[in-house]
Write an enzyme that holds these catalytic residues in place. Structure first.
Site, PDB file in Angstrom:
ATOM      1  N   MET A   7       0.848  -1.193   0.000  1.00 28.63           N
ATOM      2  CA  MET A   7       0.000   0.000   0.000  1.00 28.63           C
ATOM      3  C   MET A   7       0.881   1.241   0.000  1.00 28.63           C
ATOM      4  SD  MET A   7      -2.978  -1.309   2.631  1.00 28.63           S
ATOM      5  CE  MET A   7      -4.119   0.008   2.152  1.00 28.63           C
ATOM      6  N   SER A   8       0.897   1.923  -1.136  1.00 29.10           N
ATOM      7  CA  SER A   8       1.777   3.084  -1.312  1.00 29.10           C
ATOM      8  C   SER A   8       1.227   4.340  -0.659  1.00 29.10           C
ATOM      9  CB  SER A   8       1.988   3.346  -2.800  1.00 29.10           C
ATOM     10  OG  SER A   8       0.762   3.768  -3.398  1.00 29.10           O
ATOM     11  N   GLY A   9      -0.073   4.346  -0.368  1.00 31.40           N
ATOM     12  CA  GLY A   9      -0.721   5.559   0.109  1.00 31.40           C
ATOM     13  C   GLY A   9      -1.542   6.222  -0.965  1.00 31.40           C
ATOM     14  N   GLY A  10      -1.595   5.608  -2.146  1.00 32.00           N
ATOM     15  CA  GLY A  10      -2.382   6.132  -3.249  1.00 32.00           C
ATOM     16  C   GLY A  10      -3.704   5.400  -3.398  1.00 32.00           C
ATOM     17  N   SER A  13      -3.495   1.363  -4.918  1.00 31.51           N
ATOM     18  CA  SER A  13      -3.126   0.284  -3.997  1.00 31.51           C
ATOM     19  C   SER A  13      -4.178   0.091  -2.910  1.00 31.51           C
ATOM     20  CB  SER A  13      -1.755   0.554  -3.374  1.00 31.51           C
ATOM     21  OG  SER A  13      -1.740   1.768  -2.645  1.00 31.51           O
ATOM     22  N   LEU A  32       5.843   0.494   2.293  1.00 33.98           N
ATOM     23  CA  LEU A  32       7.301   0.405   2.192  1.00 33.98           C
ATOM     24  C   LEU A  32       7.904   1.775   2.442  1.00 33.98           C
ATOM     25  CD1 LEU A  32       7.546  -1.790  -1.035  1.00 33.98           C
ATOM     26  CD2 LEU A  32       7.258  -2.522   1.355  1.00 33.98           C
ATOM     27  N   CYS A 101      12.540  -0.569  -9.463  1.00 33.90           N
ATOM     28  CA  CYS A 101      11.889  -0.710  -8.162  1.00 33.90           C
ATOM     29  C   CYS A 101      10.971  -1.925  -8.144  1.00 33.90           C
ATOM     30  CB  CYS A 101      11.103   0.561  -7.826  1.00 33.90           C
ATOM     31  SG  CYS A 101      10.362   0.559  -6.186  1.00 33.90           S
ATOM     32  N   GLY A 125      -1.349  -2.358  -6.687  1.00 31.03           N
ATOM     33  CA  GLY A 125      -2.321  -1.568  -7.420  1.00 31.03           C
ATOM     34  C   GLY A 125      -1.911  -1.254  -8.838  1.00 31.03           C
ATOM     35  N   CYS A 194      10.406   9.642  -7.609  1.00 34.44           N
ATOM     36  CA  CYS A 194      10.047   9.886  -6.215  1.00 34.44           C
ATOM     37  C   CYS A 194      11.235  10.313  -5.360  1.00 34.44           C
ATOM     38  CB  CYS A 194       9.380   8.644  -5.618  1.00 34.44           C
ATOM     39  SG  CYS A 194      10.477   7.224  -5.376  1.00 34.44           S
TER      40      CYS A 194
END
Length: 370
Positions: A7-10, A13, A32, A101, A125, A194
């Site tokens: 879960m990237s925070g977006g 995901s 992460l 990545c 995601g 990023c």
């Protein structure tokens, strides 16, 4: 199935984790932490490595009702992605950090740890699909398709990957997030790289590699027509930012044709000189039928698709393009797709080493020189 949801925070995901949970899987969310110092990475909604992203991911996990953890993978990310990014530019190549990545972090380090902890698969995601035949396929949303940056995954990694969003458009994902009450429903997508906080790739590289003044040379006359502070600041196909002292005789713009780190030279020339009709590549991952095979190839993320005959011999892939392509850069990926009624299927990928100009023989690389 017991799955780990990255879960990237977006929004993507978060919805992927929610769909996996609805499907009856035992889902655990993990964010992460990739920045050694999160304050130096992008802030706000533009990044994917920020403190805000971690908090957004945690809130989404709470709404979904799944356990949530943060894994510190900053050292692995720096060594496998950031250091690789710098080294590739220093060698005159143009890397794709998102691809690296996925390869080294999300589907290597994370997957290895997940399996060791008893998880069966990793959910992400990404906008891509896995067919019944196990082949990676394009998303139904062409504008958001991420199969290009996932094509580097091995068979074993794909067998433990779950992509719940491949059959949905981005608009559908956002609408679903809103219906689920996820606060990230309207969060903008991350852009650029990023780990470059200010978006200044040239400045980032110069801070790590230092300045290295050299010549910019005209391919037609051999004349030095400008200087640079580091060949690593350029990529094949680049037009802007060349700061040339001598205008072209025909008044037309010039483009970067090749980068030679050994002599610290950047060679520029007319747009037509960028055209290549043969591309060679290495580090081959191949899932398709024996070659040679007629297929489509994509040479950059979100780049044009070209029909080609692809041959794989050992760890070398050669693509003979039916129509010339421009701006083919060493270090980027070439991804081969088979046209299927159920969606284009990824046959394989490799890292580009060279492109052969339309007017040249096979011994004349046009992309980059060691």
């Amino acid at each position: 199935m017991r799955v780990l949801a990255a879960m990237s925070g977006g929004v993507d995901s978060a919805v992927a984790a929610a769909r996996a949970h609805d499907a009856g899987h035992d889902v655990t969310g993990v964010h992460l932490a990739l920045a050694r110092n999160p304050q130096t990475y992008r802030t706000g909604a533009r990044g994917c490595c920020t403190l805000e992203d971690s908090r957004d991911a945690r809130r989404a996990a709470d709404v979904i009702g799944i356990p949530f953890y943060v894994w510190d993978m900053a050292d692995q990310f720096h060594e496998s992605v950031v250091d690789n990014f710098v080294a590739e530019y220093a060698a005159g190549r143009t890397p794709n950090p998102c691809l690296r990545c996925n390869e080294k972090i999300k589907f290597a380090a994370v997957l290895d740890r997940a399996v060791a902890l008893g998880f069966d698969a990793v959910v992400t995601g990404h906008h891509a699909r896995l067919g019944a035949d196990g082949l990676l396929r394009r998303s139904v949303d062409d504008g958001k398709d991420q199969s290009y940056v996932l094509a580097v995954l091995t068979r074993a990694q794909l067998d433990r990957a779950v992509f719940p969003l491949g059959d949905s458009t981005k608009a559908q994902v956002r609408a679903e997030a809103a219906e689920r009450g996820l606060a990230v429903a309207d969060k903008p997508d991350s852009h650029d790289i990023c780990f470059i906080a200010d978006g200044d790739t040239r400045g980032f590289l110069e801070r790590r590699l230092g300045t290295a003044p050299g010549d910019i040379v005209d391919s037609r006359t051999g004349e030095t027509i400008g200087t640079h502070n580091g060949a690593f600041s350029y990529t094949v196909g680049q037009r802007k930012g060349l700061d040339l002292r001598v205008p072209a005789a025909d008044g037309r713009p010039r483009y970067v044709l090749s980068i030679t780190p050994k002599t610290n030279t950047v060679t520029v020339g007319p747009r037509e000189a960028l055209a290549v009709d043969v591309v060679t590549a290495t580090r081959v991952i191949w899932h398709g039928e024996p070659t040679p095979v007629e297929c489509d190839v994509q040479l950059r993320a979100h780049g044009e698709v070209v029909r080609a005959e692809v041959t794989v011999e050992g760890d070398t892939l050669t693509a003979r393009l039916h129509e010339p392509a421009r701006g083919v850069a060493a270090g980027q990926a070439i991804v081969a797709y088979r046209r299927d009624p159920g969606g284009d299927a990824v046959l394989g990928s490799a890292t580009i080493t060279a492109g052969v100009p339309v007017s040249s023989g096979p011994a004349e690389p046009a992309v980059a020189h060691a």
